[in-house]
Design an enzyme around this catalytic site. Structure first.
Site, short mmCIF file in Angstrom:
data_model
loop_
_atom_site.label_atom_id
_atom_site.label_comp_id
_atom_site.label_asym_id
_atom_site.label_seq_id
_atom_site.Cartn_x
_atom_site.Cartn_y
_atom_site.Cartn_z
N ASP A 191 7.06 43.47 -90.85
CA ASP A 191 7.31 42.70 -89.62
C ASP A 191 7.86 41.32 -89.96
O ASP A 191 7.80 40.86 -91.11
CB ASP A 191 5.98 42.59 -88.86
CG ASP A 191 6.15 42.40 -87.37
OD1 ASP A 191 7.28 42.12 -86.93
OD2 ASP A 191 5.14 42.51 -86.64
N ASP A 193 9.51 45.62 -78.92
CA ASP A 193 8.11 45.49 -78.52
C ASP A 193 7.91 45.96 -77.09
O ASP A 193 6.77 46.09 -76.64
CB ASP A 193 7.66 44.03 -78.65
CG ASP A 193 7.10 43.74 -80.04
OD1 ASP A 193 6.83 44.71 -80.78
OD2 ASP A 193 6.93 42.56 -80.38
C1 DGJ Z 1 5.22 42.28 -83.63
C2 DGJ Z 1 5.49 43.76 -83.71
O1 DGJ Z 1 6.71 44.07 -83.12
C3 DGJ Z 1 4.34 44.50 -83.05
O2 DGJ Z 1 4.60 45.87 -83.03
C4 DGJ Z 1 3.07 44.20 -83.80
O3 DGJ Z 1 3.16 44.70 -85.11
C5 DGJ Z 1 2.83 42.70 -83.81
N1 DGJ Z 1 3.98 41.99 -84.29
C6 DGJ Z 1 1.64 42.35 -84.66
O4 DGJ Z 1 1.47 41.01 -84.79
#
Ligand code: DGJ
Length: 735
Positions: free
Chosen positions: A482, A552
């Protein structure tokens, strides 16, 4: 022969699949662009006939006959300072005398089988010399001893040409590069004839496909955020007027790069369009000492005479074959369940095991532990960089948790955010200067965190060692990588003042070096890219990680637009798409579980909810989805995509994926908003074999329909009983 050099005319002709690209060295040694479009036959008579009128306010190139002006000539790698007033591909400041003039002239070329890798950068690859040919054209500015090598690669069977540029300081004095774009193409267009296509958006609304008329002047998209970004994608296309999904000429440009980029088209006074793509010159400069070289990233140029659909299929096939990591590109991806939206930061081992166990019973193959397992990470205020297990939450550690999950018959995967550091962390207390920062300036925080300075080898090594220790400590088969904030106060404590503007690009190079190291060291691990969803969905990441968390926003209806836009450039196999809970956590929408599953059948499928908390009826549907996905995932990974209904245009969306040999297809239709007394709807299918008969299965019903009937009369779509209703058909050739 894919690349021909016709010496008598100083012509280079590149034949790539259904497209031809031609360039020529002018009498003055300027590398000119001649043609890029539908494939031309062997006879090229007339291809280099150009107008050479003397134009008012277009200065004559020094030493050339009247009428020869860089202001009007179509070029392959233009520079500023000697009669071209348009956007340059290269800018070089010469500290010795303050000059910015660069005049590049042809200095030689070579044509070789295969394709070289680009030093320090991800690029497309070939597995044998027979798969591609590469033309390198050498240009030079003798006055300052500058050499530019332009690489053009043509791949067997793909209507794609890759381009890149390498700049060498072969002189005696240092040079300062201020712009080194990867590709620049001048082609004649009428301004009214083309649309500018871009993929723009925001967090949770990534890659919304936008189409706007081309207009005189510069139309540009870029990123100044340190990553390719949610806001813009390093992709543009020029689509001729009237081009649609299946018809019309489209020229596409995509950059294999994950940092600040620029993609632009300048439409000039004589109806020539200069399209360019490369590293963003904004806040960029690079000191090039004598003897040093700078490598610009690779640009992918695709041409389609069959509209946007043809463009997408060309890019998808090309990326599946020549960009995605070899070890994973053809491998079926596991169905996963990720605990993020199920628990956020609040969990213990029993809870995680229960989610995995529920998944195992339903057909899930991989459990992913997301954020919150390390340091003191009970919220997003702390601990990034402290890559050791939080024993309060997981007293038995990761090895114990993974063993419990494996015992349920499910693999174990883990989340990291390697490029980040929390101010509230042991790492920051020990190394406050390891982040990108400018001494004496406040450090802006985004999500209460700072960006590590990956231009520094010691920072990368430390992060590598702490993460590698974790990866070796448990049977981890998947990593979600991430990245949750963009760059501010861009500066590196390790660089001198005159190299500070190299920081952003050096960080991207550092990121690539680290991803390369991890993926080589842990080849059994499936790495998934992520940046707050799809904030770094670009070909640079895809060269290391075969799939990326698309957004997201996991709402099925919002995802229709996001996945439609993403699919313009990137194949289904690269798009991670999950079923999440309702009301949806991002938009509050309630959609049927069936629809959420059908929409997430876009390549890399999974769940993002508490499977243990579902009703029996919901579990039965999840079980059906998992079984069905396993039946069709090879098709979804490798088939050709046909977009049938664009979710931006109407109350419905539809797409289909067809196997290479047209023996199988999966068709999905989603009604966004239901209508009373709705019109009869039919889907005219594409890509099938008209001579075959197909068994068309929809849930428990099956009919036989001729391929030509499906394509020309269409498949009737049943009335939707309500909003957000989806239907899926699985077709198999019967004859
Ligand atoms: C952003 C990601 O896109 C989410 O899926 C998740 O992993 C969060 N970060 C966790 O902090």
């Amino acid at each position: 022969m894919p690349i021909r050099h016709i010496e008598a005319q100083s012509l280079f002709v590149l034949n790539a699949g259904q497209t031809t690209y031609a360039l020529k060295v002018s009498e003055q040694g300027v590398l000119l662009h001649l043609y890029w479009g539908p494939a031309l036959g062997g006879r090229l008579d007339g291809i280099d006939h150009r107008r050479g009128q003397d134009r008012a306010f277009s200065p004559t190139l020094a030493g050339a006959p009247k009428g020869v002006s860089l202001d009007t000539l179509p070029q392959e790698y233009p520079t500023h300072g000697s009669s071209d007033f348009r956007q340059p591909a290269l800018e070089v400041f010469q500290p010795a005398d303050g000059s910015r003039i660069v005049s590049l002239r042809y200095a030689g070329h070579r044509i070789e089988p295969g394709k070289p890798a680009l030093e320090g950068l991800p690029s497309t690859y070939v597995e044998s010399g027979a798969d591609a040919d590469t033309l390198t054209v050498m240009l030079e500015d003798k006055h300052i001893g500058l050499r530019v090598e332009l690489l053009y690669t043509v791949f067997a069977g793909h209507p794609v040409i890759t381009r890149s540029a390498r700049v060498v300081n072969a002189g005696m004095a240092p040079l300062e590069l201020r712009r080194v774009l990867s590709a620049s193409v001048d082609f004649d267009t009428d301004v009214a004839d083309y649309k500018f296509v871009q993929l723009s958006g925001a967090w949770a609304r990534e890659r919304d496909a936008r189409f706007s008329p081309l207009r005189p002047g510069v139309q540009a998209i870029d990123s100044r955020r340190g990553t390719s970004s949610h806001q813009q994608n390093p992709f543009i296309a020029l689509a001729e007027r009237g081009a649609d999904e299946e018809h019309g000429a489209v020229h596409a440009f995509n950059l294999i790069y994950s940092g600040n980029f620029l993609a632009q088209v300048e439409h000039d006074q004589f109806a020539c369009s200069r399209a360019q793509i490369g590293i963003n010159p904004f806040d960029f400069s690079w000191l090039l000492a004598p003897g040093e070289a700078f490598q610009a990233p690779e640009a992918v140029l695709a041409f389609s005479a069959d509209g946007l659909g043809g463009m997408s299929r060309a890019l998808h096939r090309f990326y599946r074959r020549h960009l995605l990591p070899i070890a994973w590109r053809d491998r079926e991806r596991p169905i996963l369940v990720n605990n993020w939206e199920a628990t956020y930061f609040t969990f213990n081992a029993d809870k995680l095991e229960a989610i995995a166990a529920a998944g195992a019973e339903l057909g899930v193959e991989l459990f992913v532990l997301d954020d919150g397992w390390f340091g003191k990470r009970d919220n997003d205020l702390t601990s990034l960089g402290d890559w050791f297990v939080d024993r309060n939450k997981l007293p038995g550690g990761l090895a114990d948790l993974a063993a419990r999950i494996n015992a349920r018959g499910v693999q174990f995967g883990l989340w990291f955010e390697p490029e980040m550091i929390s101010v509230e962390s042991e790492l920051y207390r020990a190394h406050p200067d390891w982040c990108i920062h400018v001494p004496g300036r406040p450090r802006t925080e985004g999500r209460q965190q700072l960006v590590l300075d990956f231009s520094r080898a010691e920072v990368r090594d430390a992060i590598h060692d702490s993460i590698a220790r974790i990866l070796r400590s448990a049977p981890i088969t998947y990593v979600k990588w991430d990245m949750n904030r963009h760059f501010t106060e861009v500066g590196s404590a390790a660089l001198p003042a005159d190299r500070q503007q190299e920081t952003a690009h050096r960080c991207v190079l550092g990121l690539y070096a680290l991803m390369d190291r991890f993926t080589r060291e842990f080849p059994h691990i499936l790495f998934e890219g992520c940046s707050g969803g799809g904030g770094r969905f670009d070909p640079g990441i895809l060269a290391y990680m075969p799939q990326i968390w698309t957004s997201d926003d996991s709402d099925a209806i919002q995802r229709l637009r996001i996945q439609y836009g993403t699919s313009l450039a990137y194949p289904f196999s690269t798009m991670a798409a999950h079923v999440s809970a309702v009301p949806n956590h991002q938009v509050g929408r309630v959609t049927p579980l069936r629809t959420r599953g059908d929409v997430a059948f876009t390549g890399s499928f999974g769940y993002e909810l508490d499977l243990g908390a579902m009703t029996d009826a919901e579990k039965a549907e999840v079980k059906r989805q998992c079984a069905h996905y396993k039946e069709v995932r090879r098709l979804l990974m490798s088939g050709d995509l046909y977009r049938l209904k664009n979710p931006g245009d109407s109350r419905e969306a539809a797409w289909m994926v067809v196997a290479d040999d047209a023996t199988e297809a999966l068709v999905t239709h989603v009604t966004v908003l239901a209508e009373p007394n709705a019109p009869h709807r039919r889907l005219k299918l594409r890509g099938l074999d008209p001579a075959r008969t197909y068994r068309v299965r929809r849930d428990d019903t099956e009919t036989s329909v001729a391929g030509d009937v499906l394509m020309h009369a269409g498949l009737p779509v049943p009335d939707a009983p309500g909003d957000f209703h989806s239907v899926q058909w699985h077709l198999k050739a019967a004859t």
